[in-house]
Design an enzyme around this catalytic site. Sequence first.
Site, short mmCIF file in Angstrom:
data_model
loop_
_atom_site.label_atom_id
_atom_site.label_comp_id
_atom_site.label_asym_id
_atom_site.label_seq_id
_atom_site.Cartn_x
_atom_site.Cartn_y
_atom_site.Cartn_z
N HIS A 194 26.15 -6.28 14.15
CA HIS A 194 25.91 -5.56 15.41
C HIS A 194 26.87 -6.07 16.50
O HIS A 194 26.44 -6.56 17.55
CB HIS A 194 24.46 -5.72 15.86
CG HIS A 194 24.01 -4.62 16.79
ND1 HIS A 194 22.71 -4.20 16.87
CD2 HIS A 194 24.70 -3.87 17.70
CE1 HIS A 194 22.60 -3.24 17.78
NE2 HIS A 194 23.80 -3.03 18.29
N GLU A 244 17.51 -6.79 11.83
CA GLU A 244 18.78 -7.49 11.98
C GLU A 244 18.51 -8.96 12.21
O GLU A 244 17.83 -9.30 13.18
CB GLU A 244 19.58 -6.92 13.16
CG GLU A 244 20.07 -5.52 12.91
CD GLU A 244 20.77 -4.89 14.11
OE1 GLU A 244 21.37 -3.81 13.94
OE2 GLU A 244 20.69 -5.47 15.22
N ARG A 272 22.23 2.77 15.78
CA ARG A 272 21.05 1.95 15.55
C ARG A 272 20.66 2.06 14.09
O ARG A 272 20.79 3.13 13.47
CB ARG A 272 19.87 2.38 16.43
CG ARG A 272 20.00 2.02 17.90
CD ARG A 272 19.85 0.52 18.12
NE ARG A 272 19.81 0.17 19.53
CZ ARG A 272 20.89 -0.13 20.26
NH1 ARG A 272 22.10 -0.08 19.71
NH2 ARG A 272 20.76 -0.48 21.53
#
Length: 271
Positions: free
Chosen positions: A237, A218, A189
């Site tokens: 991601h 993000e 994370r």
Amino acid sequence: LWYHKPAINEELLQSLPNLKVVASAGVGIDHLDLKLLSSHGVKVSNTPFIVSTDTADMGMALMLASSRRLVEGHEMAVSPDTEYFPVDWLGVEVSGATLGILGMGKIGYKVAERAKAFEMKILYHNRNQRKKEEESAVGAVYCKKIDDLLQQSDFVLLAVTLTPQTHKLIGKRELELMKPTATLINISRGLIVDQDALVEALQNKVIKAAALDVTYPEPLPRDHPLLKMKNVIITPHIGSATKKTRWVMMEEMAESIEAGLAGLPIPREVV
């Protein structure tokens, strides 16, 4: 829930008095208030097992891409301005290097299995030490203190769960403990790392490079300094983003929802 949406807050729960189960994609549950959900009688499930293999693959891919400067190399190879390839354009070795893994859960252990094939020396730090036979299987050495791992590693890979204890686990002090030739890899994370400290460390050559599948937020603002650094690789991601894995994730979420609605035990329930 997919990509943490919609936000599960008091307002939403009040508007859904018959809600029985929240099925969340992926392994992380840092976006959920488990106490709040429990107070409304709502159960939670996630998909922790299916994502491990692909995310471990992603960790290795980022390590290789960063060490061998693949993004820079591609840009050079396709640039209309390139007239020749410089002979002194060099990367660094992965084989035989020291990999430090912070978080030796399912994902971290799978990374270690892959790193063993690259003949890497593997160090790890975890809340609990792995069994001796598990360590021996991948040749991993336990570091009780994070500092020892940071000081010795050529690559530091983050595979820890985001909790209040791991929030900004890697900050200015930790980055300064790392080798100036080291690379930081984050597949967990974004908030595990103090991004401002990371920018400063990269700008001042405190560490050599970073390879990040996760950031905060993000995506990053388009003027963020990390986006302009040649010694940084950022991916969107996509640790678990393969067709097979995402399909199974959706199947598992549907299975949990069906069980919750039927009043049956929920597979992969988060307690």
